[in-house]
Write a protein that holds these residues in place. Structure first.
Motif: not given
Length: 265
Positions: A120-122, A162-165, A220-225, A262-265
């Motif tokens: 998961y992304a942070l 979003a931590a996951r799509e 999508q993963r990383g999209q603003l919620l 290692n990466s948030n996205k």
């Protein structure tokens, strides 16, 4: 997650009657009575899967296959589904019958198998960092269903990503209240995403009018919620994030997850 249930008591007496009981305009059960025979149906009014349970306590009623004091039926209902789950009839036609129903539901698929290989992304912007104030098995509130939740302390108004799509299947942004007592839990603002493996990602304690997505959106993963807040059962401004699978009787259970640090996205 917010547990949803309904309890109804009815004494039979009409020759033909259809009754429907719904929660949140989403999950429903119907009771169709023909004399001393009763049919039960479950339905899902939304295009997202749910897990529903109906318990029926009875007197002088039997099913097609057995005689019990309590019948319990759980079903996973997919988009806009309606299914008959139980038919009861009088054991002794000369005696009265009675029935008491308890109805429960929760979003998602019962016992969904989590994709444990997913990293998961942070759940915040790539260039930011926030302290974990409560992790797995946290003594304050991360026990039982929320055993594997993570709380990130952050200022109110921090962008949440979003931590996951997934697909937005539930949200709330109208509450203003919050506090360090479970009585405030019902006032939490949140976003719920349905993942491809049938689990749900839960983003809780968002600020008032702090949701940036709409029901049905595929994100999508990383999209603003939305934006963090301090609503609901919350002792300080923070984001509560966890991944859950549905269980029967309106219950749910978090699952252990791994973040890609290692990466948030």
């Amino acid at each position: 997650m917010i547990k949803r249930w309904l309890s109804v008591a009815v004494l039979s007496g009409m020759s033909f009657l259809t009754q429907a009981y719904c929660i949140d305009d989403w999950a429903c059960f119907e009771k169709i009575k023909r004399g001393k025979t009763i049919e039960y149906w479950l339905s899902n009014n939304k295009p997202y899967p749910i897990t529903s349970t109906l318990d029926v306590d009875t007197r002088n009623l039997k099913s097609e296959n057995s005689i019990k004091n309590t019948y319990s039926e759980t079903r996973v209902l997919h988009a806009l589904a309606r299914v008959k789950i139980l038919t009861l009839s009088a054991i002794d036609a000369n005696r009265s019958v009675s029935n008491h129903e308890s109805f429960y539901w929760t979003p998602g698929i019962k016992n969904a198998k989590h994709n444990d290989s997913y990293r998961y992304a942070l759940p915040y912007a790539k260039n930011q960092s926030f302290r974990v104030v409560q992790g797995f098995n946290g003594g304050y509130s991360h026990q039982g269903a929320s055993r594997y939740a993570v709380d990130f302390a952050m200022p109110i108004g921090t962008p949440i990503h979003a931590a996951r799509e997934g697909q937005v299947i539930d949200l709330q942004e109208n509450h203003r209240r919050g506090g360090a007592h479970r009585r405030y839990a019902k006032y939490a603002n949140f976003v719920t995403l349905l993942h491809e493996d049938g689990t749900t990602g839960e983003y809780y304690h968002l600020q008032h009018k702090g949701v940036a997505v709409a029901l049905g959106d595929h994100v999508q993963r990383g999209q603003l919620l939305g934006y963090s807040g301090n609503t609901g059962f919350s002792s300080l401004p923070h984001l509560h994030f966890a991944v859950y699978f549905a269980k029967s009787h309106g219950k749910y259970q978090s699952v252990p997850i791994t973040f890609n640090t290692n990466s948030n996205k």
